[in-house]
Design a protein around this motif. Sequence first.
Motif, PDB file in Angstrom:
ATOM      1  N   UNK A 149      -3.255 127.135  68.273  1.00 28.81           N
ATOM      2  CA  UNK A 149      -3.180 125.792  67.686  1.00 28.81           C
ATOM      3  C   UNK A 149      -3.292 124.755  68.793  1.00 28.81           C
ATOM      4  N   UNK A 150      -2.528 124.927  69.867  1.00 28.54           N
ATOM      5  CA  UNK A 150      -2.566 124.074  71.057  1.00 28.54           C
ATOM      6  C   UNK A 150      -2.512 124.999  72.267  1.00 28.54           C
ATOM      7  N   UNK A 151      -3.502 124.905  73.149  1.00 33.72           N
ATOM      8  CA  UNK A 151      -3.505 125.741  74.346  1.00 33.72           C
ATOM      9  C   UNK A 151      -2.255 125.492  75.185  1.00 33.72           C
ATOM     10  N   UNK A 152      -1.796 126.532  75.861  1.00 32.37           N
ATOM     11  CA  UNK A 152      -0.670 126.396  76.785  1.00 32.37           C
ATOM     12  C   UNK A 152      -1.143 125.586  77.986  1.00 32.37           C
ATOM     13  N   UNK A 153      -0.595 124.369  78.126  1.00 28.58           N
ATOM     14  CA  UNK A 153      -1.039 123.445  79.170  1.00 28.58           C
ATOM     15  C   UNK A 153       0.045 122.396  79.388  1.00 28.58           C
ATOM     16  N   UNK A 154      -0.052 121.647  80.472  1.00 23.16           N
ATOM     17  CA  UNK A 154       0.909 120.561  80.693  1.00 23.16           C
ATOM     18  C   UNK A 154       0.852 119.549  79.543  1.00 23.16           C
ATOM     19  N   UNK A 155       2.021 119.014  79.198  1.00 24.15           N
ATOM     20  CA  UNK A 155       2.131 117.986  78.165  1.00 24.15           C
ATOM     21  C   UNK A 155       3.003 116.864  78.721  1.00 24.15           C
ATOM     22  N   UNK A 156       3.007 115.727  78.081  1.00 25.81           N
ATOM     23  CA  UNK A 156       3.762 114.583  78.557  1.00 25.81           C
ATOM     24  C   UNK A 156       5.256 114.837  78.695  1.00 25.81           C
ATOM     25  N   UNK A 157       5.795 115.752  77.903  1.00 26.32           N
ATOM     26  CA  UNK A 157       7.233 116.028  77.901  1.00 26.32           C
ATOM     27  C   UNK A 157       7.589 117.362  78.533  1.00 26.32           C
ATOM     28  N   UNK A 158       6.574 118.110  78.959  1.00 18.19           N
ATOM     29  CA  UNK A 158       6.845 119.462  79.443  1.00 18.19           C
ATOM     30  C   UNK A 158       5.792 119.893  80.454  1.00 18.19           C
ATOM     31  N   UNK A 159       6.206 120.644  81.489  1.00 20.35           N
ATOM     32  CA  UNK A 159       5.224 121.192  82.430  1.00 20.35           C
ATOM     33  C   UNK A 159       4.213 122.121  81.756  1.00 20.35           C
TER      34      UNK A 159
END
Length: 136
Positions: A107-117
């Motif tokens: 659904x969403x690739x495992x990658x950096x996000x604004x709230x999480x590394x």
Amino acid sequence: MGITTAVHLNFRDQARAALEFYRCVFGGHLAAFTYAQANNVRHPADAERITWGEVRADNGFHVMAYDVREDQTLDPGERAFFVSVRGADAEEVTGYWKGLSEGATIVEDLAPAGWSPLYGMLTDRFGVTWVLDVAA
């Protein structure tokens, strides 16, 4: 005094396979009992289905599952729940992601996000949607 919580997943004829898969991904001990073992068979199709099962690991992972009886309906719905796995170590979370990804829809690739590394979401081969992230 404290409490613990666990996600309880409902299947039809897939509880054992799902629990075995999650044990392979997260480690731990699998316990499962059939309706026959519990002397609680109401319909012949239920005999080998799982009436109670869980995977519990030393790392804190805990999930429960069972197979809905033949005389009960099962409509898991769409996005009715997510299972969230949050860890402090990116390598550990990435390992779980790789395991769950087998046969999954990303659904969403495992990658950096604004709230999480690292953050990612997938729906595994059993139709369960998982959200994995690394605590900021």
